[in-house]
Design an enzyme around this catalytic site. Structure first.
Site, PDB file in Angstrom:
ATOM      1  N   GLY A 218       6.478  -0.251  -3.602  1.00 17.79           N
ATOM      2  CA  GLY A 218       6.412  -1.534  -4.550  1.00 17.79           C
ATOM      3  C   GLY A 218       8.056  -1.706  -4.617  1.00 17.79           C
ATOM      4  O   GLY A 218       8.935  -0.721  -4.470  1.00 17.79           O
TER       5      GLY A 218
ATOM      6  N   ALA B 270       0.671  -1.157   0.065  1.00 24.69           N
ATOM      7  CA  ALA B 270      -0.127   0.113   0.040  1.00 24.69           C
ATOM      8  C   ALA B 270       0.886   1.145  -0.167  1.00 24.69           C
ATOM      9  O   ALA B 270       0.444   2.290  -0.533  1.00 24.69           O
ATOM     10  CB  ALA B 270      -0.887  -0.099   1.151  1.00 24.69           C
TER      11      ALA B 270
ATOM     12  N   ASP C 133      -0.669 -10.488  -1.134  1.00 30.01           N
ATOM     13  CA  ASP C 133       0.782 -10.208  -0.425  1.00 30.01           C
ATOM     14  C   ASP C 133       0.909 -10.913   0.915  1.00 30.01           C
ATOM     15  O   ASP C 133       1.904 -11.511   1.123  1.00 30.01           O
ATOM     16  CB  ASP C 133       1.211  -8.780  -0.169  1.00 30.01           C
ATOM     17  CG  ASP C 133       0.078  -8.051   0.515  1.00 30.01           C
ATOM     18  OD1 ASP C 133      -0.978  -8.418   0.982  1.00 30.01           O
ATOM     19  OD2 ASP C 133       0.297  -6.779   0.459  1.00 30.01           O
ATOM     20  N   THR C 134      -0.098 -11.155   1.558  1.00 27.42           N
ATOM     21  CA  THR C 134      -0.180 -11.846   2.920  1.00 27.42           C
ATOM     22  C   THR C 134      -0.030 -13.408   2.527  1.00 27.42           C
ATOM     23  O   THR C 134       0.682 -13.968   3.184  1.00 27.42           O
ATOM     24  CB  THR C 134      -1.398 -11.779   3.818  1.00 27.42           C
ATOM     25  OG1 THR C 134      -1.551 -10.399   3.811  1.00 27.42           O
ATOM     26  CG2 THR C 134      -1.271 -12.385   4.931  1.00 27.42           C
TER      27      THR C 134
ATOM     28  N   THR D  49       1.971  -2.283   6.941  1.00 25.71           N
ATOM     29  CA  THR D  49       1.170  -1.726   7.128  1.00 25.71           C
ATOM     30  C   THR D  49      -0.145  -2.207   7.884  1.00 25.71           C
ATOM     31  O   THR D  49      -0.753  -1.196   8.749  1.00 25.71           O
ATOM     32  CB  THR D  49       0.542  -0.985   5.723  1.00 25.71           C
ATOM     33  OG1 THR D  49       1.610  -0.445   4.949  1.00 25.71           O
ATOM     34  CG2 THR D  49      -0.442   0.030   5.719  1.00 25.71           C
TER      35      THR D  49
ATOM     36  N   GLN E 255       3.352   4.907  10.881  1.00 22.62           N
ATOM     37  CA  GLN E 255       3.852   5.529   9.665  1.00 22.62           C
ATOM     38  C   GLN E 255       3.019   6.901   9.678  1.00 22.62           C
ATOM     39  O   GLN E 255       3.723   8.009   9.353  1.00 22.62           O
ATOM     40  CB  GLN E 255       3.474   4.832   8.357  1.00 22.62           C
ATOM     41  CG  GLN E 255       4.150   3.407   8.125  1.00 22.62           C
ATOM     42  CD  GLN E 255       3.496   2.516   7.152  1.00 22.62           C
ATOM     43  OE1 GLN E 255       2.279   2.916   6.954  1.00 22.62           O
ATOM     44  NE2 GLN E 255       4.029   1.190   7.148  1.00 22.62           N
TER      45      GLN E 255
END
EC number: 2.7.1.5
Length: 483
Positions: free
Chosen positions: A14, A11, A235-236, A257, A302
């Site tokens: 990349g 998110a 992605d997980t 994130t 963040q």
């Protein structure tokens, strides 16, 4: 020797990672890294999907500059967001982010028409406003009617590269629209949204060959001739493949994130206990299920850094946090108010004020509060998982960017009372590469891949210790009641 490229997009950033297998060890090289994020345009928070494609081509040109003329490529990204494709194969609009406020109250509105228990029994997926189901529920009808296909982000990228449309299963399961029993998109749910099931591409398992990069891209850009493999595109799911686990009694935490904490199972659990605790059964690679809870993660830290104009690095923030006693303030990190507030620092302070706690003022106090609260939430979820599954958890593997936060790892080990193993931080890209290598016959299985990962990367270890878990848990319960 074959070369493999993992396109791994989260998110906030990349990367393109070049990988190869040498003497039963994985070797990685980061080729290209770029920022990602959404911007407010046309009334919504939207992803710059065309820019992401350009970054991928830039990265592939860098691969070609290394003298690599052929490679295998896999794509993983975040979940739930999608692109609507028109009859001529064109993108109808830039995709809207899951953090957009359009789905506020969407869960409540849809489940008032369609019972929660019924949806959960069908899908086994937790209820979150960001799920694709609720995004489509509030989608513009005109766009939906014009759309020939609905592609999730990594499937869209694969389509742009190869011209082939698929719906990869690990990511499709996060939509909350797949039927666990039938292993298909649920026609009943979709009909309630007035969406034809034909708008979705064929379901395709991780590890399936997708196709070659189109000639038009080879002519337009100086990139390698790539064979694209459909990896575990969520992605997980890739991060879990890339977890260096061994044995049976372990849990994983993909820490970035978002924090995704769970267990890898051979069968889903969608009973009343799992429903009550809002656990999810996302499909994994090679016939597995990721029984997990989706928790807020490093996004909060963040955002604290952003509100501070990035005056401190994350390492400096952790160092400052260590100067304060832990659990002085506790927040419910999964409260929707922390999803995308105007000012995260103000939101944390307001929460502490509303719940009768002292207000954190410094960057160190704020960071301390968040890391302590995250560790507590992890420990509580591990406790719940043990109760629901009946499986004793002896080890926790933390992977992803959060595996580098030693303070958080140690707090988690102490609160959970189990051994914690941290790393690799690039588990998602590694899992992406492992699935490619299994497809190409270089690695025999996921189990064999995990053994290679253990032998290839340094894994941190954090031992459990005495901590006032029950006392802290009781304080957290009171905070929730106060709130």
């Amino acid at each position: 020797m074959k070369h493999y490229v993992a396109v791994d997009i989260g998110a906030s950033s990349g990367r393109l990672i070049l990988g190869k297998l040498v003497d039963e060890k994985l070797q990685l090289e980061e080729i290209h890294r770029f920022k990602n994020g959404f911007t407010y345009r046309d009334g919504h928070e939207r992803w710059e999907i065309d820019q992401l494609m350009q970054e991928i081509f830039i990265g592939l040109e860098k691969v070609k500059q290394l003298g690599i003329s052929e490679c295998v490529l896999g794509i993983d990204t975040w979940g739930v967001d999608y692109v609507l494709i028109g009859a001529s194969g064109e993108k109808l609009a830039d995709p809207i982010s899951y953090r957009d406020k359009r789905t506020l109250n969407a869960v409540q509105n849809l489940t008032s028409e369609y019972p929660r228990e019924y949806i959960y029994k069908k899908t086994g997926i937790q209820f979150m406003e960001l799920n694709t189901l609720y995004q489509l529920y509030v989608e513009e009808r005109d766009l939906l009617e014009r759309a020939e296909k609905i592609l999730l982000i990594p499937d869209y990228i694969g389509y742009v590269l190869t011209g082939v449309k698929v719906a990869e299963t690990t990511n499709s399961s996060t939509t909350q629209m797949l039927n666990l029993r039938e292993q298909l998109f649920d026609k009943d749910l979709l009909s309630h949204l007035n969406i034809d099931v034909e708008k979705f591409a064929p379901l395709t398992d991780a590890g399936t060959y997708l196709g070659k990069v189109k000639e038009e891209w080879l002519e337009k850009y100086d990139i390698p001739n790539c064979d694209v493999v459909t990896v575990a595109t969520h992605d997980t799911a890739s991060a879990v493949v890339g977890t260096p686990a061994e044995g049976e009694n372990w849990a994983f935490l993909s820490s970035g994130t978002w924090s995704l904490i769970g267990m890898e199972l051979s069968a889903p659990i969608n009973n009343e206990a799992a429903f009550k605790e809002n656990y999810t059964n996302e499909w994994g690679a090679y016939g597995t299920y990721r029984f997990l809870k989706n928790i807020m993660g490093l996004w909060i830290v963040q955002e604290i850094a952003r509100m501070d104009d990035y005056k401190h690095s994350f390492a400096e923030m952790a160092e400052e946090a260590s100067n304060y006693p832990y659990f002085k303030q506790i927040i419910n990190v999964n409260d929707a108010r922390f999803n995308n507030p105007e000012n995260m620092v103000d939101e944390i302070k307001l929460y502490c004020q509303e719940t009768g706690q002292t207000i954190p003022e410094t960057i160190g106090e704020l960071t301390n509060c968040v890391y302590g609260s995250l560790a507590l939430y992890y420990a509580l979820e591990l406790e719940k998982m043990t109760e629901i599954t009946g499986k004793k958890i002896e080890k926790l593997y933390i992977v992803g960017g959060g595996s580098n936060v030693a303070m958080l790892n140690q707090l988690t080990a102490k609160l959970a009372g189990i051994e914690v193993f941290a790393g690799p931080s690039e588990a998602t890209a590694i899992g992406n590469l492992v699935v490619q290598m299994i497809n190409q016959g270089e690695i025999e299985s996921m189990r064999a891949g995990r053994k290679i990962i253990r032998n290839s990367f340094e894994i941190g270890e954090f031992s459990c210790g005495d901590v006032r878990f029950e006392e802290i848990k009781e304080r957290f319960t009171k905070v929730l009641e106060f709130n």
